[in-house]
Design a protein around this motif. Structure first.
Motif, PDB file in Angstrom:
ATOM      1  N   PHE A 146      -6.420  -2.493  -8.349  1.00 10.81           N
ATOM      2  CA  PHE A 146      -7.368  -1.740  -9.140  1.00 10.81           C
ATOM      3  C   PHE A 146      -6.653  -0.504  -9.656  1.00 10.81           C
ATOM      4  O   PHE A 146      -5.924   0.146  -8.917  1.00 10.81           O
ATOM      5  CB  PHE A 146      -8.576  -1.305  -8.294  1.00 10.81           C
ATOM      6  CG  PHE A 146      -9.400  -2.463  -7.806  1.00 10.81           C
ATOM      7  CD1 PHE A 146     -10.429  -2.960  -8.584  1.00 10.81           C
ATOM      8  CD2 PHE A 146      -9.148  -3.051  -6.574  1.00 10.81           C
ATOM      9  CE1 PHE A 146     -11.184  -4.029  -8.134  1.00 10.81           C
ATOM     10  CE2 PHE A 146      -9.900  -4.113  -6.125  1.00 10.81           C
ATOM     11  CZ  PHE A 146     -10.919  -4.602  -6.904  1.00 10.81           C
ATOM     12  N   LEU A 147      -6.845  -0.184 -10.921  1.00  9.84           N
ATOM     13  CA  LEU A 147      -6.249   1.002 -11.508  1.00  9.84           C
ATOM     14  C   LEU A 147      -7.342   2.042 -11.698  1.00  9.84           C
ATOM     15  O   LEU A 147      -8.291   1.835 -12.457  1.00  9.84           O
ATOM     16  CB  LEU A 147      -5.595   0.685 -12.861  1.00  9.84           C
ATOM     17  CG  LEU A 147      -5.016   1.880 -13.611  1.00  9.84           C
ATOM     18  CD1 LEU A 147      -3.871   2.508 -12.815  1.00  9.84           C
ATOM     19  CD2 LEU A 147      -4.536   1.465 -14.983  1.00  9.84           C
ATOM     20  N   LEU A 188      -4.637   0.898  -6.675  1.00  5.79           N
ATOM     21  CA  LEU A 188      -5.103   0.489  -5.356  1.00  5.79           C
ATOM     22  C   LEU A 188      -4.831  -0.999  -5.210  1.00  5.79           C
ATOM     23  O   LEU A 188      -5.273  -1.797  -6.023  1.00  5.79           O
ATOM     24  CB  LEU A 188      -6.598   0.761  -5.197  1.00  5.79           C
ATOM     25  CG  LEU A 188      -7.036   2.213  -5.338  1.00  5.79           C
ATOM     26  CD1 LEU A 188      -8.546   2.307  -5.263  1.00  5.79           C
ATOM     27  CD2 LEU A 188      -6.390   3.070  -4.278  1.00  5.79           C
ATOM     28  N   LYS A 189      -4.089  -1.348  -4.189  1.00  6.57           N
ATOM     29  CA  LYS A 189      -3.739  -2.741  -3.944  1.00  6.57           C
ATOM     30  C   LYS A 189      -4.678  -3.302  -2.881  1.00  6.57           C
ATOM     31  O   LYS A 189      -4.910  -2.663  -1.857  1.00  6.57           O
ATOM     32  CB  LYS A 189      -2.282  -2.819  -3.480  1.00  6.57           C
ATOM     33  CG  LYS A 189      -1.802  -4.202  -3.218  1.00  6.57           C
ATOM     34  CD  LYS A 189      -0.345  -4.193  -2.778  1.00  6.57           C
ATOM     35  CE  LYS A 189       0.101  -5.579  -2.411  1.00  6.57           C
ATOM     36  NZ  LYS A 189       1.455  -5.587  -1.861  1.00  6.57           N
ATOM     37  N   VAL A 190      -5.191  -4.471  -3.111  1.00  7.87           N
ATOM     38  CA  VAL A 190      -6.089  -5.118  -2.154  1.00  7.87           C
ATOM     39  C   VAL A 190      -5.247  -5.723  -1.033  1.00  7.87           C
ATOM     40  O   VAL A 190      -4.246  -6.380  -1.279  1.00  7.87           O
ATOM     41  CB  VAL A 190      -6.938  -6.203  -2.839  1.00  7.87           C
ATOM     42  CG1 VAL A 190      -7.796  -6.933  -1.822  1.00  7.87           C
ATOM     43  CG2 VAL A 190      -7.794  -5.598  -3.933  1.00  7.87           C
ATOM     44  N   VAL A 191      -5.659  -5.457   0.196  1.00  7.57           N
ATOM     45  CA  VAL A 191      -4.967  -5.979   1.369  1.00  7.57           C
ATOM     46  C   VAL A 191      -6.001  -6.685   2.237  1.00  7.57           C
ATOM     47  O   VAL A 191      -7.072  -6.143   2.510  1.00  7.57           O
ATOM     48  CB  VAL A 191      -4.316  -4.830   2.181  1.00  7.57           C
ATOM     49  CG1 VAL A 191      -3.647  -5.377   3.419  1.00  7.57           C
ATOM     50  CG2 VAL A 191      -3.324  -4.072   1.329  1.00  7.57           C
ATOM     51  N   SER A 215      -5.116  -0.207  -0.072  1.00 10.93           N
ATOM     52  CA  SER A 215      -3.973   0.644   0.236  1.00 10.93           C
ATOM     53  C   SER A 215      -3.464   1.228  -1.061  1.00 10.93           C
ATOM     54  O   SER A 215      -3.593   0.625  -2.112  1.00 10.93           O
ATOM     55  CB  SER A 215      -2.872  -0.160   0.925  1.00 10.93           C
ATOM     56  OG  SER A 215      -2.281  -1.033   0.003  1.00 10.93           O
ATOM     57  N   PHE A 216      -2.879   2.422  -0.992  1.00 10.70           N
ATOM     58  CA  PHE A 216      -2.353   3.076  -2.179  1.00 10.70           C
ATOM     59  C   PHE A 216      -0.990   2.494  -2.490  1.00 10.70           C
ATOM     60  O   PHE A 216      -0.132   2.465  -1.639  1.00 10.70           O
ATOM     61  CB  PHE A 216      -2.203   4.587  -1.950  1.00 10.70           C
ATOM     62  CG  PHE A 216      -3.512   5.280  -1.810  1.00 10.70           C
ATOM     63  CD1 PHE A 216      -4.173   5.731  -2.930  1.00 10.70           C
ATOM     64  CD2 PHE A 216      -4.085   5.484  -0.571  1.00 10.70           C
ATOM     65  CE1 PHE A 216      -5.380   6.379  -2.821  1.00 10.70           C
ATOM     66  CE2 PHE A 216      -5.284   6.130  -0.447  1.00 10.70           C
ATOM     67  CZ  PHE A 216      -5.940   6.581  -1.577  1.00 10.70           C
ATOM     68  N   GLY A 266      -8.639   9.321   2.760  1.00 10.78           N
ATOM     69  CA  GLY A 266      -8.889   7.936   2.360  1.00 10.78           C
ATOM     70  C   GLY A 266      -8.599   6.968   3.489  1.00 10.78           C
ATOM     71  O   GLY A 266      -9.355   6.036   3.738  1.00 10.78           O
ATOM     72  N   ALA A 267      -7.482   7.190   4.189  1.00  3.64           N
ATOM     73  CA  ALA A 267      -7.134   6.328   5.315  1.00  3.64           C
ATOM     74  C   ALA A 267      -8.166   6.457   6.426  1.00  3.64           C
ATOM     75  O   ALA A 267      -8.559   5.476   7.052  1.00  3.64           O
ATOM     76  CB  ALA A 267      -5.741   6.678   5.837  1.00  3.64           C
ATOM     77  N   ARG A 268      -8.619   7.692   6.658  1.00  2.87           N
ATOM     78  CA  ARG A 268      -9.621   7.922   7.705  1.00  2.87           C
ATOM     79  C   ARG A 268     -10.930   7.221   7.340  1.00  2.87           C
ATOM     80  O   ARG A 268     -11.555   6.559   8.159  1.00  2.87           O
ATOM     81  CB  ARG A 268      -9.832   9.432   7.877  1.00  2.87           C
ATOM     82  CG  ARG A 268     -10.542   9.814   9.130  1.00  2.87           C
ATOM     83  CD  ARG A 268     -10.555  11.321   9.435  1.00  2.87           C
ATOM     84  NE  ARG A 268     -10.367  12.218   8.324  1.00  2.87           N
ATOM     85  CZ  ARG A 268      -9.214  12.801   7.998  1.00  2.87           C
ATOM     86  NH1 ARG A 268      -8.138  12.570   8.693  1.00  2.87           N
ATOM     87  NH2 ARG A 268      -9.129  13.623   6.971  1.00  2.87           N
TER      88      ARG A 268
END
Length: 168
Positions: A17-18, A51-54, A75-76, A90-92
């Motif tokens: 996602f951009l 944003l990459k989908v994991v 994940s960024f 964001g990670a939290r």
């Protein structure tokens, strides 16, 4: 995008996602936002973050009685101007979103490693930006011309040489 019926066997995903953002004036409504505002070629400053989908496998207890595949995560993969606080929050938020799911120590170590790498990259980017600003300031200070003292020295030498030449 359409939801997948099942997760790929290798758990790899190419979806991204951009996110784009631009600075706007106060009082602007959602109806006032146009696609032209996000055009870099028109001279607009557009901040981007990919944003990459994991895929993350659900814990074994959640798989029983559930036909859902792995849950997507984020994940960024590229955040030019993101700072460490934004990334950490964001990670939290992502971690808190997993709520009942258990995270293995291997996954926690990977998340910690990725967070540290991201923070180092951000610090390095900020350091390079400061150095570039410093070089720009130093370049603007030196006018690139001849200094006043040098001109005075040449003039004085010319006068002395003229005086000596007259005497001969």
């Amino acid at each position: 995008m359409q939801a997948q019926k099942e997760a790929p066997p290798d758990m790899q995903c190419r979806d991204k996602f951009l996110l784009q953002s631009v600075k706007v004036n106060d009082g602007l409504t959602a109806n006032d936002i146009t696609a032209e505002m996000f055009n870099k070629e028109a001279g607009n400053v557009v901040e981007e973050c990919k944003l990459k989908v994991v895929y993350i496998s659900p814990p074994s207890t959640a798989q029983e009685g559930s036909e859902e595949g792995p849950s997507p995560g984020v994940s960024f993969s590229d955040g030019k101007h993101a700072n460490a606080a934004e990334f950490a929050s964001g990670a939290r938020a992502f971690t808190e979103g997993l709520e009942a799911q258990e995270i293995s120590s291997e996954e926690k170590a990977l998340m910690t490693k990725l967070t540290e790498e991201k923070n180092k990259a951000i610090q390095q980017s900020n350091k390079l930006r400061r150095e570039l600003d410093l070089f720009k300031r130093e370049g603007s200070k030196s006018g690139g011309g001849v200094s006043f003292m040098f001109v005075m020295l040449i003039g004085l030498l010319g006068i002395i040489m003229g005086y000596i030449m007259k005497k001969w």
